[in-house]
Write an enzyme that holds these catalytic residues in place. Structure first.
Site, PDB file in Angstrom:
ATOM      1  N   ARG A 137      32.358  35.734  47.717  1.00 15.33           N
ATOM      2  CA  ARG A 137      33.603  35.420  47.621  1.00 15.33           C
ATOM      3  C   ARG A 137      34.430  36.266  48.833  1.00 15.33           C
ATOM      4  O   ARG A 137      35.116  35.595  49.317  1.00 15.33           O
ATOM      5  CB  ARG A 137      34.150  35.558  46.398  1.00 15.33           C
ATOM      6  CG  ARG A 137      35.614  34.953  46.625  1.00 15.33           C
ATOM      7  CD  ARG A 137      36.379  34.640  44.965  1.00 15.33           C
ATOM      8  NE  ARG A 137      36.390  36.018  44.352  1.00 15.33           N
ATOM      9  CZ  ARG A 137      36.605  36.317  43.144  1.00 15.33           C
ATOM     10  NH1 ARG A 137      36.965  35.020  42.305  1.00 15.33           N
ATOM     11  NH2 ARG A 137      36.797  37.327  42.515  1.00 15.33           N
ATOM     12  N   TYR A 138      34.055  37.626  48.866  1.00 19.25           N
ATOM     13  CA  TYR A 138      34.816  38.399  49.623  1.00 19.25           C
ATOM     14  C   TYR A 138      33.859  38.574  50.957  1.00 19.25           C
ATOM     15  O   TYR A 138      32.578  38.515  50.649  1.00 19.25           O
ATOM     16  CB  TYR A 138      35.215  39.658  49.133  1.00 19.25           C
ATOM     17  CG  TYR A 138      36.267  39.544  48.131  1.00 19.25           C
ATOM     18  CD1 TYR A 138      37.458  39.263  48.233  1.00 19.25           C
ATOM     19  CD2 TYR A 138      35.781  39.615  46.603  1.00 19.25           C
ATOM     20  CE1 TYR A 138      38.437  39.318  46.955  1.00 19.25           C
ATOM     21  CE2 TYR A 138      36.535  39.557  45.613  1.00 19.25           C
ATOM     22  CZ  TYR A 138      37.755  39.388  45.773  1.00 19.25           C
ATOM     23  OH  TYR A 138      38.697  39.271  44.646  1.00 19.25           O
ATOM     24  N   ARG A 141      31.030  42.024  50.753  1.00 19.13           N
ATOM     25  CA  ARG A 141      30.463  42.331  49.409  1.00 19.13           C
ATOM     26  C   ARG A 141      30.281  41.106  48.374  1.00 19.13           C
ATOM     27  O   ARG A 141      30.683  40.078  48.607  1.00 19.13           O
ATOM     28  CB  ARG A 141      31.612  43.111  48.572  1.00 19.13           C
ATOM     29  CG  ARG A 141      32.771  42.863  48.359  1.00 19.13           C
ATOM     30  CD  ARG A 141      33.689  43.904  48.107  1.00 19.13           C
ATOM     31  NE  ARG A 141      35.249  43.288  47.875  1.00 19.13           N
ATOM     32  CZ  ARG A 141      36.167  43.133  48.735  1.00 19.13           C
ATOM     33  NH1 ARG A 141      35.932  42.978  50.031  1.00 19.13           N
ATOM     34  NH2 ARG A 141      37.383  42.543  48.369  1.00 19.13           N
ATOM     35  N   CYS A 150      25.301  40.342  26.566  1.00 14.29           N
ATOM     36  CA  CYS A 150      25.914  41.619  26.548  1.00 14.29           C
ATOM     37  C   CYS A 150      25.691  42.138  25.296  1.00 14.29           C
ATOM     38  O   CYS A 150      25.046  41.484  24.146  1.00 14.29           O
ATOM     39  CB  CYS A 150      27.564  41.180  26.668  1.00 14.29           C
ATOM     40  SG  CYS A 150      27.977  40.474  28.275  1.00 14.29           S
ATOM     41  N   CYS A 154      33.461  39.734  24.267  1.00 10.02           N
ATOM     42  CA  CYS A 154      34.726  39.760  24.268  1.00 10.02           C
ATOM     43  C   CYS A 154      35.249  38.448  24.085  1.00 10.02           C
ATOM     44  O   CYS A 154      34.870  37.682  25.012  1.00 10.02           O
ATOM     45  CB  CYS A 154      35.299  40.594  25.496  1.00 10.02           C
ATOM     46  SG  CYS A 154      34.241  41.995  25.971  1.00 10.02           S
ATOM     47  N   CYS A 157      36.738  36.454  27.605  1.00 17.23           N
ATOM     48  CA  CYS A 157      35.632  36.789  28.696  1.00 17.23           C
ATOM     49  C   CYS A 157      35.706  35.813  29.787  1.00 17.23           C
ATOM     50  O   CYS A 157      35.663  34.552  29.593  1.00 17.23           O
ATOM     51  CB  CYS A 157      34.084  36.865  28.331  1.00 17.23           C
ATOM     52  SG  CYS A 157      32.884  36.877  29.609  1.00 17.23           S
ATOM     53  N   ARG A 159      33.662  35.044  31.788  1.00 19.16           N
ATOM     54  CA  ARG A 159      32.465  34.460  32.318  1.00 19.16           C
ATOM     55  C   ARG A 159      31.919  33.703  30.998  1.00 19.16           C
ATOM     56  O   ARG A 159      30.766  33.646  30.740  1.00 19.16           O
ATOM     57  CB  ARG A 159      31.231  35.177  32.715  1.00 19.16           C
ATOM     58  CG  ARG A 159      31.661  35.250  34.416  1.00 19.16           C
ATOM     59  CD  ARG A 159      30.679  36.258  34.915  1.00 19.16           C
ATOM     60  NE  ARG A 159      31.525  36.837  36.139  1.00 19.16           N
ATOM     61  CZ  ARG A 159      31.313  38.059  36.535  1.00 19.16           C
ATOM     62  NH1 ARG A 159      30.817  38.823  35.559  1.00 19.16           N
ATOM     63  NH2 ARG A 159      32.238  38.636  37.325  1.00 19.16           N
ATOM     64  N   ASP A 318      42.683  36.160  32.756  1.00 20.24           N
ATOM     65  CA  ASP A 318      42.349  34.725  33.481  1.00 20.24           C
ATOM     66  C   ASP A 318      42.630  33.714  32.333  1.00 20.24           C
ATOM     67  O   ASP A 318      42.657  33.704  31.383  1.00 20.24           O
ATOM     68  CB  ASP A 318      40.786  34.812  33.749  1.00 20.24           C
ATOM     69  CG  ASP A 318      40.623  35.872  34.821  1.00 20.24           C
ATOM     70  OD1 ASP A 318      41.511  36.059  35.824  1.00 20.24           O
ATOM     71  OD2 ASP A 318      39.470  36.382  35.040  1.00 20.24           O
ATOM     72  N   ASP A 355      43.705  37.757  39.168  1.00 21.17           N
ATOM     73  CA  ASP A 355      42.611  36.994  39.956  1.00 21.17           C
ATOM     74  C   ASP A 355      43.002  35.496  40.082  1.00 21.17           C
ATOM     75  O   ASP A 355      43.168  34.928  39.111  1.00 21.17           O
ATOM     76  CB  ASP A 355      41.365  37.131  39.123  1.00 21.17           C
ATOM     77  CG  ASP A 355      40.206  37.374  39.856  1.00 21.17           C
ATOM     78  OD1 ASP A 355      39.887  36.989  40.990  1.00 21.17           O
ATOM     79  OD2 ASP A 355      39.249  38.237  39.258  1.00 21.17           O
ATOM     80  N   LYS A 362      41.429  38.779  44.205  1.00 26.46           N
ATOM     81  CA  LYS A 362      42.257  39.589  43.434  1.00 26.46           C
ATOM     82  C   LYS A 362      43.666  39.866  44.023  1.00 26.46           C
ATOM     83  O   LYS A 362      43.520  40.255  45.227  1.00 26.46           O
ATOM     84  CB  LYS A 362      41.862  40.949  43.012  1.00 26.46           C
ATOM     85  CG  LYS A 362      40.738  40.797  42.035  1.00 26.46           C
ATOM     86  CD  LYS A 362      40.174  42.362  41.683  1.00 26.46           C
ATOM     87  CE  LYS A 362      38.748  42.208  41.094  1.00 26.46           C
ATOM     88  NZ  LYS A 362      37.821  41.400  41.919  1.00 26.46           N
TER      89      LYS A 362
HETATM   90  S1  SF4 Z   1      33.829  40.567  29.478  1.00 29.01           S
HETATM   91 FE1  SF4 Z   1      32.330  39.293  29.108  1.00 29.01          FE
HETATM   92  S2  SF4 Z   1      30.574  39.946  30.599  1.00 29.01           S
HETATM   93 FE2  SF4 Z   1      32.006  41.800  30.126  1.00 29.01          FE
HETATM   94  S3  SF4 Z   1      31.211  42.759  28.102  1.00 29.01           S
HETATM   95 FE3  SF4 Z   1      32.620  41.480  27.638  1.00 29.01          FE
HETATM   96  S4  SF4 Z   1      31.680  39.395  27.120  1.00 29.01           S
HETATM   97 FE4  SF4 Z   1      30.128  40.492  28.314  1.00 29.01          FE
END
Ligand code: SF4
Length: 412
Positions: A137-138, A141, A150, A154, A157, A159, A318, A355, A362
């Protein structure tokens, strides 16, 4: 917000005292797993194998689970899986429904409610992906997604469309194609390994991947983004650190949101990474009833410095589907930043960012310190609200007028 280290029922202490309590380091302890051997408990593979992954397990270990949480846990495997390491589970206060650790990892039924402005890919990563698992995207990088798994998940998240594979995204990174793309693009000087969590790979696989990236002459800088130091500090073994230090310059961004996540175990784990010469930064997400509180955030950033970790970014949450109940407002974020800058060590102050929804990248968000800028001067405000003039000619050279503090009536 209730004090996070006080026994239930205790009165709220004065904020200075509360700050000190939040900054104390404690071990997560053994909790329900007190009969497990030290060797097992300290073995990251044992921790992964014994994660809490079902609503029934969760209710058995935490009879105070609310109906909203139980319903959320039952539906989690259709959206973002439920998984909590025994180590991290021990940080939850079962007596507090609003426990800041609990809110981060225990699903709630609200996750199934999507508002029209919420998105499954709020940062537009899929539309910037030239080969599977790579986001470019940038200009200079790339984001190299290593896995969709994971150590724990979370609930906010970004993603969640792909991590844990609960919603059938079917993520298949192709390391050969990802590495070829980088090798063919000499403008890429910085590669960030993320996911999912790259530290879930075995030492051998990670070493192989880092070695192949390091062999590309124009790749100057490698980074790893990982939540494992806080979810699973047992993974940060001396062997892992010895392997990683072969690939300098290698930086690592860890992820913690609340000072209670910074246990003695985490302090020791990140200390091993720091001793291996890995510069460490922390990324936090601003979350309602987790860290949308000046004292909590101040304790977090000061405690991070005590762990040799620089607070790097504070993200506005987000617009991910089903996260409305965890979102704090931008004005709350600005209020917190206002109370950090100048009020504590500059190294402790993260950059607050949004973001930009849809893939804009960002964007730094700051309280307003430049009040006005014109041909002859710049008017600035300091952390105490005092106003100063910086005299400057249009070509940037200082004017002859001496700098001065301005009392407010003169501004009218
Ligand atoms: S934010 Fe998403 S990718 Fe990062 S540790 Fe938590 S669940 Fe996993």
């Amino acid at each position: 917000m209730k004090d996070d280290n006080l026994p239930a029922g205790d009165k709220e202490p004065p904020s200075g005292h509360r700050l000190q309590l939040l900054k104390e380091f404690h071990s997560a302890g053994r909790g329900f797993w007190r009969d497990v051997s030290d060797a097992d408990w300290n073995d990251w593979r044992w921790q992964l194998k014994n994660r809490i992954t079902t609503p029934e397990q969760l209710r058995r270990l935490m009879p105070t689970l609310t109906p909203e949480e139980f319903a959320g846990a039952k539906l989690a495997n259709t959206k973002l899986a439920l998984a909590i390491t025994p180590y991290f589970f021990n940080l939850i206060d079962p007596a507090d429904e609003n426990c800041p650790i609990r809110r981060q990892v225990i699903p709630r039924i609200e996750e199934t409610r999507a508002a029209p402005w919420q998105m499954s890919d709020p940062c537009g990563e899929d539309s910037h992906s030239p080969v599977p698992g790579l986001v470019h995207r940038y200009p200079d990088r790339v984001l190299f997604l290593v896995t969709d798994r994971c150590a724990a998940y979370c609930r906010y998240c970004t993603r969640s469309r792909l991590v844990s594979n609960a919603s059938g995204y079917d993520f298949h990174p192709e390391f050969d194609r990802q590495i070829d793309y980088i090798a063919q693009h000499p403008e890429i000087r910085d590669v960030l390994l993320s996911g999912g969590d790259p530290l879930l790979l075995s030492d051998d696989r990670l070493e192989n991947l880092l070695g192949r990236l390091r062999a590309i002459p124009h790749v100057e800088f490698l980074r790893i983004g990982s939540r494992i130091p806080t979810f699973l500090p047992q993974r940060i073994t001396p062997e892992l650190c010895a392997m990683l230090k072969q690939f300098h310059p290698l930086f690592m961004s860890i992820h913690s949101n609340h000072p209670r996540e910074l246990t003695t175990e985490v302090r020791d784990a990140v200390g091993r990474l720091a001793d291996a010469g890995i510069p460490l930064g922390n990324q936090s997400v601003l979350l309602r009833h987790v860290n949308d509180d000046v004292t909590v955030m101040r304790a977090l950033v000061q405690k991070l410095l005590m762990c040799r970790v620089k607070p790097y970014y504070l993200y506005q949450c987000d617009l991910i589907s089903g996260s409305a109940h965890l979102r704090a407002s931008v004005s709350k974020g600005l209020e917190i930043m206002e109370q950090l800058r100048g009020h504590t060590t500059g190294y402790a102050v993260p950059q607050y960012v949004i973001d930009a929804p849809g893939g804009g990248g960002k964007v730094p968000i700051n309280p307003e310190y430049v009040l006005c800028r014109n041909a002859g001067r710049v008017l600035i405000r300091n952390y105490e609200g005092k106003i100063f003039e910086y005299p400057e000619a249009p070509d940037g050279t200082p004017t002859g007028t001496p700098p001065k503090e301005i009392v407010e009536p003169q501004l009218v």
